[in-house]
Motif scaffolding. Structure first.
Motif, PDB file in Angstrom:
ATOM      1  N   ARG A 319       0.827  -1.210   0.000  1.00  0.00           N
ATOM      2  CA  ARG A 319       0.000   0.000   0.000  1.00  0.00           C
ATOM      3  C   ARG A 319       0.861   1.261   0.000  1.00  0.00           C
ATOM      4  N   VAL A 320       1.918   1.247   0.791  1.00  0.00           N
ATOM      5  CA  VAL A 320       2.781   2.435   0.907  1.00  0.00           C
ATOM      6  C   VAL A 320       3.504   2.723  -0.404  1.00  0.00           C
ATOM      7  N   TYR A 321       3.887   1.678  -1.131  1.00  0.00           N
ATOM      8  CA  TYR A 321       4.568   1.875  -2.405  1.00  0.00           C
ATOM      9  C   TYR A 321       3.604   1.960  -3.584  1.00  0.00           C
ATOM     10  N   GLY A 322       2.342   1.648  -3.338  1.00  0.00           N
ATOM     11  CA  GLY A 322       1.362   1.738  -4.405  1.00  0.00           C
ATOM     12  C   GLY A 322       1.387   0.575  -5.369  1.00  0.00           C
ATOM     13  N   ASN A 323       1.744  -0.618  -4.887  1.00  0.00           N
ATOM     14  CA  ASN A 323       1.806  -1.796  -5.755  1.00  0.00           C
ATOM     15  C   ASN A 323       0.453  -2.511  -5.735  1.00  0.00           C
ATOM     16  N   ARG A 324      -0.415  -2.172  -6.689  1.00  0.00           N
ATOM     17  CA  ARG A 324      -1.767  -2.723  -6.710  1.00  0.00           C
ATOM     18  C   ARG A 324      -1.769  -4.227  -6.980  1.00  0.00           C
ATOM     19  N   ALA A 325      -0.828  -4.708  -7.788  1.00  0.00           N
ATOM     20  CA  ALA A 325      -0.801  -6.144  -8.088  1.00  0.00           C
ATOM     21  C   ALA A 325      -0.634  -6.959  -6.810  1.00  0.00           C
ATOM     22  N   LEU A 326       0.255  -6.512  -5.945  1.00  0.00           N
ATOM     23  CA  LEU A 326       0.490  -7.235  -4.691  1.00  0.00           C
ATOM     24  C   LEU A 326      -0.664  -7.018  -3.716  1.00  0.00           C
ATOM     25  N   VAL A 327      -1.181  -5.800  -3.644  1.00  0.00           N
ATOM     26  CA  VAL A 327      -2.314  -5.514  -2.762  1.00  0.00           C
ATOM     27  C   VAL A 327      -3.471  -6.456  -3.093  1.00  0.00           C
ATOM     28  N   GLU A 328      -3.801  -6.550  -4.372  1.00  0.00           N
ATOM     29  CA  GLU A 328      -4.945  -7.369  -4.773  1.00  0.00           C
ATOM     30  C   GLU A 328      -4.697  -8.850  -4.523  1.00  0.00           C
ATOM     31  N   ALA A 329      -3.466  -9.311  -4.754  1.00  0.00           N
ATOM     32  CA  ALA A 329      -3.153 -10.726  -4.520  1.00  0.00           C
ATOM     33  C   ALA A 329      -3.261 -11.072  -3.036  1.00  0.00           C
ATOM     34  N   LEU A 330      -2.800 -10.164  -2.192  1.00  0.00           N
ATOM     35  CA  LEU A 330      -2.854 -10.430  -0.752  1.00  0.00           C
ATOM     36  C   LEU A 330      -4.278 -10.324  -0.227  1.00  0.00           C
ATOM     37  N   GLU A 331      -5.039  -9.349  -0.718  1.00  0.00           N
ATOM     38  CA  GLU A 331      -6.441  -9.244  -0.292  1.00  0.00           C
ATOM     39  C   GLU A 331      -7.210 -10.496  -0.697  1.00  0.00           C
ATOM     40  N   ALA A 332      -6.887 -11.039  -1.870  1.00  0.00           N
ATOM     41  CA  ALA A 332      -7.571 -12.257  -2.329  1.00  0.00           C
ATOM     42  C   ALA A 332      -7.277 -13.443  -1.422  1.00  0.00           C
ATOM     43  N   ARG A 333      -6.167 -13.368  -0.706  1.00  0.00           N
ATOM     44  CA  ARG A 333      -5.799 -14.465   0.205  1.00  0.00           C
ATOM     45  C   ARG A 333      -6.240 -14.176   1.636  1.00  0.00           C
ATOM     46  N   GLY A 334      -6.963 -13.090   1.827  1.00  0.00           N
ATOM     47  CA  GLY A 334      -7.555 -12.810   3.131  1.00  0.00           C
ATOM     48  C   GLY A 334      -6.592 -12.355   4.201  1.00  0.00           C
ATOM     49  N   VAL A 335      -5.521 -11.651   3.831  1.00  0.00           N
ATOM     50  CA  VAL A 335      -4.561 -11.197   4.845  1.00  0.00           C
ATOM     51  C   VAL A 335      -5.152 -10.070   5.663  1.00  0.00           C
ATOM     52  N   ASP A 336      -4.524  -9.802   6.792  1.00  0.00           N
ATOM     53  CA  ASP A 336      -4.914  -8.683   7.649  1.00  0.00           C
ATOM     54  C   ASP A 336      -4.581  -7.378   6.922  1.00  0.00           C
ATOM     55  N   THR A 337      -5.589  -6.540   6.720  1.00  0.00           N
ATOM     56  CA  THR A 337      -5.389  -5.303   5.960  1.00  0.00           C
ATOM     57  C   THR A 337      -5.293  -4.061   6.851  1.00  0.00           C
ATOM     58  N   ALA A 338      -5.139  -4.260   8.146  1.00  0.00           N
ATOM     59  CA  ALA A 338      -5.053  -3.121   9.070  1.00  0.00           C
ATOM     60  C   ALA A 338      -3.765  -2.331   8.806  1.00  0.00           C
ATOM     61  N   LEU A 339      -3.880  -0.998   8.875  1.00  0.00           N
ATOM     62  CA  LEU A 339      -2.728  -0.106   8.712  1.00  0.00           C
ATOM     63  C   LEU A 339      -2.605   0.783   9.932  1.00  0.00           C
TER      64      LEU A 339
END
Length: 507
Positions: A319-339
């Motif tokens: 999120r901090v670097y703005g890498n949407r490909a990784l953000v979406e892949a991790l969200e799809a795997r249900g990771v903790d998205t708290a910031l």
């Protein structure tokens, strides 16, 4: 041209000492680069002679004096320049020096090895077999050969190059020989010289055939930087183990999916190094803007999505670097998205949001994000992102990492005039010397010769910006410049503004 005699160099040292005592910026900068590292109050006359000698390419004033007395200062300086140019791969400069002094390398055994002068090498070894293992300067003859890039200027000398190697081996040279560039630094092997330094695959193959160790700690890592896979395949076939080498992360720097696949297939781990605090592959993917294919390779290889590095998650990093490909892949795997609060502010800047009137205290910033500005310099089209980060309160002139590189130096090395102009508008410390002993101008010139994207960049534009700010133009940098278009620009600048030129020697 300044006086290049010993007397002239002594006068240059006196001038440097007077200017340093007066606090002149150019003199302070030169002592930071070339001096002995003493506090200003402890400097003595010999230290300024030492600085002048090092700037001329010699280890010390006594070495310079001895060489000058033995062969004349002009020839002694040319000999040092030849050694440096051959090591750095400044092949046009090597040609020019040899054209000026055709016999310059005669009797210089290390140079004769590096220039593939087979007959001269064999004759010298017949007279004195011990030369094959003698240390000539910091390196032995096998290392002079392995670190030479002359093959790229003289590919027709391939058989002579291998003949020199065979002659050295016959007289006791070690194919696993190595040296450290700095005391306590990593040992750089002959194999690394051929692979990572010289991109000399013929010699690398010969070294491996003679028993060179493919697990030398450097070769596999640097094999990922060459723009081809020949070295990587060669080393992996010879049994190189990618675990613990960071070769995987380096291949990711170049978005080289094929290299990453090869390394993973040969045992590289996406989550190695955790005990030593090394960055994980997913965190690295975030800051290098790896694409969905690369992220998929890492996740399929078992990368731990929950692992934290320096207190932050891979999701927060993305999120901090703005890498949407990784953000979406991790969200799809249900990771903790708290910031955290700081992570949310940094993510907002990455996503184009202006500061909401809140600021970040640099002292509370997680360690993982303290180098974010410098890291963003290397990515395309991030100027507006960096502006938003500075508006949030991130320091714009702080050195980062073991090499102590500031964002300003990184912009110059990358050859990005628009980015550099913005950093210069923020009034950074123009006298800062990085962990390599480099100034802003020398960082620009180094990037002009070594940055893998240099053909697409504008390093001359960056040099112009730095010089327009009034930074000193050392004659030594002009003399050592291995890119003719840059050297021509510097010479023209020096001729038009002689008062900005510092140091003795030919300009």
């Amino acid at each position: 041209m300044d006086d290049l005699s010993l007397e002239g160099l002594r006068f240059a040292a006196k001038r440097l000492q007077r200017a340093h005592a007066a606090g002149e910026a150019w003199a302070v900068e030169r002592l930071k680069q070339y001096g002995p590292g003493k506090p200003a109050e402890a400097l003595v006359r010999a230290d300024f002679l030492h600085a002048v000698a090092r700037e001329a390419g010699f280890e010390s004033w006594p070495r310079l004096k001895a060489a000058a007395e033995a062969m004349g200062m002009d020839r002694a300086a040319a000999l040092q320049q030849l050694k440096i140019a051959l090591f750095r791969g400044q092949l046009a400069r090597v040609e020019a020096l040899l054209a000026r002094f055709p016999d310059l390398a005669d009797g210089q055994f290390g140079l004769e090895c590096a220039l593939y002068r087979r007959e001269a090498v064999e004759a010298a070894l017949a007279r004195e077999p011990g030369l094959a293992v003698a240390r000539l300067g910091p390196r032995t003859p096998m290392l002079h050969l392995a670190f030479s890039r002359w093959i790229h200027a003289r590919p027709e000398l391939e058989a002579d190059m291998l003949g020199v190697a065979e002659a050295l081996l016959k007289h006791g040279a070690d194919v696993n020989d190595g040296f450290a560039e700095a005391p306590g630094g990593p040992i750089l092997s002959a194999l690394y010289g051929a692979v990572g330094h010289a991109d000399n695959m013929v010699l690398a193959e010969w070294l491996l055939a003679q028993g060179a160790d493919p697990d030398d700690g450097e070769s596999l890592y640097h094999a990922t930087e060459l723009g081809h896979h020949r070295a990587l395949r060669m080393l992996l076939s010879a049994g190189a183990d990618p675990k613990g080498t960071n070769a995987l992360l380096r291949a990711m720097d170049f978005h080289d999916h094929a290299a990453v696949e090869m390394l993973l297939a040969h045992g590289a781990k996406a989550d190695e190094g955790e005990a030593g605090g090394a960055i994980s592959a997913l965190h690295h993917a975030a800051r290098r803007m790896s694409d969905a294919r690369m992220v998929g390779l890492l996740l399929d290889a078992g990368a731990d999505t929950a692992r934290r590095w320096q207190g932050v998650s891979a999701y927060a990093m993305a999120r901090v670097y703005g890498n949407r490909a990784l953000v979406e892949a991790l969200e799809a795997r249900g990771v903790d998205t708290a910031l955290s609060r700081e992570e949310a502010l940094l993510a907002c800047a990455a996503e184009g949001g202006e500061s909401p009137g809140e600021f970040i205290d640099p002292e509370t910033l997680p360690r993982a994000f303290r180098g974010v500005l410098r890291e963003l310099v290397h990515l395309p089209d991030r100027l507006d992102h960096m502006r938003r980060l500075v508006a949030l309160g991130l320091p714009y002139d702080a050195p980062d990492g073991p090499d102590r590189i500031t964002p300003t130096h990184a912009a110059g090395w990358e050859g990005k005039p628009e980015v550099l102009a913005w950093f210069l508008s923020l009034r950074p410390d123009l006298g800062f010397v990085n962990g390599h002993g480099g100034t802003l101008l020398s960082a620009i010139l180094h990037g002009a010769e070594t940055n893998l994207a240099r053909a697409e960049r504008d390093h001359i534009g960056c040099a112009r910006l730095a010089l327009e700010q009034g930074v000193a133009l050392p004659r030594a940098l002009i003399a050592a410049c291995g890119r003719e278009d840059m050297a021509a620009f510097l010479r023209e600048w020096a001729e038009a503004r002689p008062g900005q030129v510092v140091g003795a020697g030919p300009g």
